[in-house]
Motif scaffolding. Sequence first.
Motif, PDB file in Angstrom:
ATOM      1  N   LEU A  15     -13.757   3.279   9.788  1.00  0.00           N
ATOM      2  CA  LEU A  15     -13.261   1.910   9.931  1.00  0.00           C
ATOM      3  C   LEU A  15     -11.760   1.883  10.215  1.00  0.00           C
ATOM      4  O   LEU A  15     -10.980   2.571   9.547  1.00  0.00           O
ATOM      5  CB  LEU A  15     -13.547   1.095   8.666  1.00  0.00           C
ATOM      6  N   VAL A  16     -11.372   1.075  11.190  1.00  0.00           N
ATOM      7  CA  VAL A  16      -9.972   0.918  11.580  1.00  0.00           C
ATOM      8  C   VAL A  16      -9.578  -0.545  11.446  1.00  0.00           C
ATOM      9  O   VAL A  16     -10.284  -1.437  11.929  1.00  0.00           O
ATOM     10  CB  VAL A  16      -9.744   1.387  13.033  1.00  0.00           C
ATOM     11  N   LEU A  17      -8.445  -0.781  10.792  1.00  0.00           N
ATOM     12  CA  LEU A  17      -7.935  -2.137  10.612  1.00  0.00           C
ATOM     13  C   LEU A  17      -6.882  -2.433  11.675  1.00  0.00           C
ATOM     14  O   LEU A  17      -6.004  -1.609  11.942  1.00  0.00           O
ATOM     15  CB  LEU A  17      -7.323  -2.271   9.220  1.00  0.00           C
ATOM     16  N   THR A  18      -6.967  -3.618  12.281  1.00  0.00           N
ATOM     17  CA  THR A  18      -5.990  -4.022  13.289  1.00  0.00           C
ATOM     18  C   THR A  18      -5.899  -5.546  13.301  1.00  0.00           C
ATOM     19  O   THR A  18      -6.431  -6.221  12.417  1.00  0.00           O
ATOM     20  CB  THR A  18      -6.375  -3.466  14.681  1.00  0.00           C
ATOM     21  N   ALA A  19      -5.231  -6.099  14.305  1.00  0.00           N
ATOM     22  CA  ALA A  19      -5.128  -7.552  14.444  1.00  0.00           C
ATOM     23  C   ALA A  19      -6.305  -8.080  15.255  1.00  0.00           C
ATOM     24  O   ALA A  19      -6.721  -7.463  16.242  1.00  0.00           O
ATOM     25  CB  ALA A  19      -3.811  -7.926  15.134  1.00  0.00           C
ATOM     26  N   TYR A  64       1.049   2.793   0.882  1.00  0.00           N
ATOM     27  CA  TYR A  64      -0.193   2.041   0.984  1.00  0.00           C
ATOM     28  C   TYR A  64       0.032   0.780   1.804  1.00  0.00           C
ATOM     29  O   TYR A  64       1.128   0.246   1.884  1.00  0.00           O
ATOM     30  CB  TYR A  64      -0.778   1.722  -0.393  1.00  0.00           C
ATOM     31  N   LEU A  65      -1.051   0.338   2.436  1.00  0.00           N
ATOM     32  CA  LEU A  65      -1.020  -0.809   3.321  1.00  0.00           C
ATOM     33  C   LEU A  65      -0.910  -2.115   2.560  1.00  0.00           C
ATOM     34  O   LEU A  65      -1.622  -2.331   1.583  1.00  0.00           O
ATOM     35  CB  LEU A  65      -2.319  -0.852   4.133  1.00  0.00           C
ATOM     36  N   VAL A  66      -0.036  -3.000   3.025  1.00  0.00           N
ATOM     37  CA  VAL A  66       0.073  -4.319   2.413  1.00  0.00           C
ATOM     38  C   VAL A  66      -0.038  -5.443   3.448  1.00  0.00           C
ATOM     39  O   VAL A  66      -0.217  -6.607   3.083  1.00  0.00           O
ATOM     40  CB  VAL A  66       1.400  -4.484   1.638  1.00  0.00           C
ATOM     41  N   SER A  67       0.048  -5.107   4.746  1.00  0.00           N
ATOM     42  CA  SER A  67       0.019  -6.148   5.765  1.00  0.00           C
ATOM     43  C   SER A  67      -0.274  -5.529   7.126  1.00  0.00           C
ATOM     44  O   SER A  67      -0.197  -4.310   7.302  1.00  0.00           O
ATOM     45  CB  SER A  67       1.362  -6.899   5.797  1.00  0.00           C
ATOM     46  N   VAL A  68      -0.605  -6.395   8.084  1.00  0.00           N
ATOM     47  CA  VAL A  68      -0.834  -6.001   9.468  1.00  0.00           C
ATOM     48  C   VAL A  68       0.012  -6.909  10.360  1.00  0.00           C
ATOM     49  O   VAL A  68       0.008  -8.138  10.191  1.00  0.00           O
ATOM     50  CB  VAL A  68      -2.326  -6.126   9.839  1.00  0.00           C
ATOM     51  N   ILE A  69       0.732  -6.322  11.315  1.00  0.00           N
ATOM     52  CA  ILE A  69       1.584  -7.108  12.206  1.00  0.00           C
ATOM     53  C   ILE A  69       0.727  -7.978  13.128  1.00  0.00           C
ATOM     54  O   ILE A  69      -0.218  -7.499  13.767  1.00  0.00           O
ATOM     55  CB  ILE A  69       2.496  -6.196  13.050  1.00  0.00           C
ATOM     56  N   SER A  70       1.085  -9.255  13.199  1.00  0.00           N
ATOM     57  CA  SER A  70       0.355 -10.203  14.025  1.00  0.00           C
ATOM     58  C   SER A  70       1.157 -10.652  15.245  1.00  0.00           C
ATOM     59  O   SER A  70       0.599 -10.813  16.326  1.00  0.00           O
ATOM     60  CB  SER A  70      -0.031 -11.431  13.176  1.00  0.00           C
ATOM     61  N   ALA A  71       2.446 -10.868  15.080  1.00  0.00           N
ATOM     62  CA  ALA A  71       3.226 -11.432  16.186  1.00  0.00           C
ATOM     63  C   ALA A  71       4.699 -11.177  15.996  1.00  0.00           C
ATOM     64  O   ALA A  71       5.158 -10.807  14.914  1.00  0.00           O
ATOM     65  CB  ALA A  71       2.981 -12.944  16.276  1.00  0.00           C
ATOM     66  N   LYS A  72       5.437 -11.383  17.063  1.00  0.00           N
ATOM     67  CA  LYS A  72       6.887 -11.460  16.948  1.00  0.00           C
ATOM     68  C   LYS A  72       7.267 -12.925  17.065  1.00  0.00           C
ATOM     69  O   LYS A  72       6.544 -13.728  17.673  1.00  0.00           O
ATOM     70  CB  LYS A  72       7.591 -10.605  17.992  1.00  0.00           C
TER      71      LYS A  72
END
Length: 241
Positions: A63-67, A207-215
């Motif tokens: 499993l891969v996490l992304t936007a 450890y992961l805390v967030s995923v980049i969504s936008a600038k």
Amino acid sequence: MRLAKFCLALALSFAAAPKTTAVSAEGTATWRTVENINGWEAVGRLSISGATMCTGALVAPNLVLTAAHCLYNPATGRKVRANRITFQAGLAEGRAVAERRVVSATAHPQYRHNKGGNAQVGHDLALLTLDTPIGSEVAPLAFEGRPEKGDILSVVAYTVGNRQDPRMAYPCQVLARKRATLVLNCEVDFGASGAPVFALQNGQRPYLVSVISAKAEMAGQDVSVGTSLDPSVIQMLANRS
């Protein structure tokens, strides 16, 4: 993948948006080369239809996490077929530690894609299922925590200017938070969509805390916007995959 630029103060209506002078020079994030790929193999580049790219992170062997907006063609707004996406784990100097094809992609159930290209912050998450699990050569990343305003984080991403090697931005300070949305003082570039945001701990694996969504832009300052991670949401996406 294309990242949207918008006026964050209007789009998110933060009651107490920080001023551009709130972050000292010592706290300004700078991008640097990831000198030692060891430990970062779980971060990889997503090649989408051979035309666009995003960044993703391995959170389970398959499993891969992304936007979520990475699943859509930025020109047409149409959803890309999952089998047109490839995950290259630990890509460095043009070589990946492991490479897998994606067989299914599950977006957050509340995500609604905006054909105009603006990312829907707060629910901009997707979980990709790989055709074959990645073995012990790549350890999946753990995710937890609830970053708050003032916390110092880090971003690891592939961008159009650095397609073959990951880059790290540190320190990234949380300028504001509203529900599941974080505003960071890291200025990201195209390709960083889906990039993992890390909490770093001395002597421990990040450890992961967030995923980049936008600038975005806030009070004249270039910033990045991320969706914070709720373990229950990730589990829900895994159950739906």
